[in-house]
Design a protein around this motif. Structure first.
Motif, mmCIF file in Angstrom:
data_model
loop_
_atom_site.group_PDB
_atom_site.id
_atom_site.type_symbol
_atom_site.label_atom_id
_atom_site.label_comp_id
_atom_site.label_asym_id
_atom_site.label_seq_id
_atom_site.Cartn_x
_atom_site.Cartn_y
_atom_site.Cartn_z
ATOM 1 N N ALA A 1 0.803 -1.312 0.108
ATOM 2 C CA ALA A 1 0.055 0.126 0.105
ATOM 3 C C ALA A 1 0.826 1.330 0.034
ATOM 4 N N VAL A 2 1.988 1.298 0.744
ATOM 5 C CA VAL A 2 2.889 2.210 0.867
ATOM 6 C C VAL A 2 3.500 2.629 -0.671
ATOM 7 N N ALA A 3 3.994 1.311 -1.203
ATOM 8 C CA ALA A 3 4.466 1.494 -2.761
ATOM 9 C C ALA A 3 3.650 2.269 -3.422
ATOM 10 N N ARG A 4 2.322 1.750 -3.602
ATOM 11 C CA ARG A 4 1.204 1.978 -4.405
ATOM 12 C C ARG A 4 1.102 3.642 -4.309
ATOM 13 N N ALA A 5 1.005 4.129 -3.097
ATOM 14 C CA ALA A 5 0.748 5.538 -2.694
ATOM 15 C C ALA A 5 1.676 6.473 -3.274
ATOM 16 N N VAL A 6 3.004 6.117 -3.339
ATOM 17 C CA VAL A 6 4.087 7.236 -3.577
ATOM 18 C C VAL A 6 4.571 6.767 -5.125
ATOM 19 N N ALA A 7 3.886 5.681 -5.934
ATOM 20 C CA ALA A 7 4.226 5.403 -6.981
ATOM 21 C C ALA A 7 4.077 6.687 -8.306
ATOM 22 N N ASN A 8 3.176 7.325 -7.993
ATOM 23 C CA ASN A 8 3.259 8.768 -9.159
ATOM 24 C C ASN A 8 3.849 10.042 -8.488
ATOM 25 N N ARG A 9 4.743 9.459 -7.591
ATOM 26 C CA ARG A 9 5.477 10.848 -7.042
ATOM 27 C C ARG A 9 4.455 12.115 -6.870
ATOM 28 N N PRO A 10 3.640 11.680 -5.630
ATOM 29 C CA PRO A 10 2.672 12.998 -5.188
ATOM 30 C C PRO A 10 3.323 13.832 -4.678
ATOM 31 N N ALA A 11 2.689 15.132 -4.322
ATOM 32 C CA ALA A 11 3.137 15.999 -3.807
ATOM 33 C C ALA A 11 3.078 15.610 -2.256
ATOM 34 N N LEU A 12 1.811 15.133 -2.011
ATOM 35 C CA LEU A 12 1.376 14.985 -0.570
ATOM 36 C C LEU A 12 0.991 13.465 -0.280
ATOM 37 N N LEU A 13 1.436 12.937 0.895
ATOM 38 C CA LEU A 13 0.885 11.636 1.168
ATOM 39 C C LEU A 13 0.058 11.594 2.336
ATOM 40 N N LEU A 14 -1.305 10.729 2.171
ATOM 41 C CA LEU A 14 -2.085 10.859 3.599
ATOM 42 C C LEU A 14 -2.136 9.497 3.983
ATOM 43 N N ALA A 15 -1.804 9.298 5.197
ATOM 44 C CA ALA A 15 -1.945 8.019 6.067
ATOM 45 C C ALA A 15 -2.757 8.082 6.899
#
Length: 237
Positions: free
Chosen positions: A150-164
């Motif tokens: 889930a972490v890998a998927r969340a950052v895959a598109n190089r987002p500006a912001l990650l929410l957890a």
């Protein structure tokens, strides 16, 4: 990177009565900053994340992510913006059971306009220690391994912001610190700002900036003030 202005949200009960849940005058996170928001269950943490991500629209107020005002757009446009600018780690992982770890990350990539390569999906899974699990499906992985996907998927598109959203809620205490550190390290390496919500002080203690929701959300603060006043009056009686 993230700015909230006068966010208000209420829900309508079956009898038609509106119940306020959020009243946030202002809140900001700088580019690359890592912040934890702490508060008990039921105090509006997940609702706030949904508003920040554009999943839910506030009754009033503005949300800015990476210079874009999400609240001015339609639901479909907010979905596209979220795919490009925001990564989301859900409490329940939200992985697709019929797909492998690699395919789950690739699906996350497919929604963004940046079109990260399949090689990046593999690289990220290797970075989170799952290079040997690329072909495994969620039911073949441990809870901790699913969270890593889930972490890998969340950052895959190089987002500006990650929410957890409570990312350690389904993980045993022994591995909670490792999961939080993994998310923090991944965001730092990718230069992604991060907002994590939790009810756990053990998780919050791993962050330099800790924000109490009852200080940020005036609805909670007012409820506590009212309860405290009532308690004092009862004591005086």
């Amino acid at each position: 990177m993230l700015r909230l202005e006068n966010i208000k949200k209420s829900f309508v009960q079956p009898d038609g009565k509106r119940v306020p849940i959020l009243d946030v005058p202002s809140f900001e996170i700088a580019a690359g900053e890592q912040v934890v928001l702490i508060g008990p269950s039921g105090c509006g943490k997940t609702t706030l994340l949904h508003i920040i991500s554009g999943i839910t629209k506030p009754d009033s107020g503005k949300v800015f992510v990476d210079g874009t005002e999400l609240t001015r757009y339609s639901e479909s446009t907010r979905d596209r913006i979220r795919a490009d600018k925001i990564g989301y780690v859900f409490q329940t992982f939200n992985l697709l059971d019929g797909f492998s770890a690699l395919e789950n990350v690739l699906l996350g990539i497919s929604f963004g306009a940046k079109r990260s390569s399949p090689a990046r999906a593999k690289e990220l899974l290797e970075k989170v220690g799952l290079g040997h699990r690329l072909g495994n499906k969620p039911h073949q992985m441990s809870v901790g391994e699913k969270q890593r996907v889930a972490v890998a998927r969340a950052v895959a598109n190089r987002p500006a912001l990650l929410l957890a959203d409570e990312p350690t809620a389904n993980i045993d205490p022994q591995n909670q610190q490792q999961v939080v550190q993994l998310i923090k390290d991944t965001c730092r390496e990718e230069n992604i700002a991060m907002l994590m919500v939790t009810h756990s002080m053990e998780v919050a203690n791993q962050f330099d900036r800790v924000v109490q929701l009852d200080e940020l959300n005036r609805v909670v603060a007012d409820l506590r003030s009212t309860a405290s006043a009532a308690s004092s009056e009862g004591g005086d009686a």
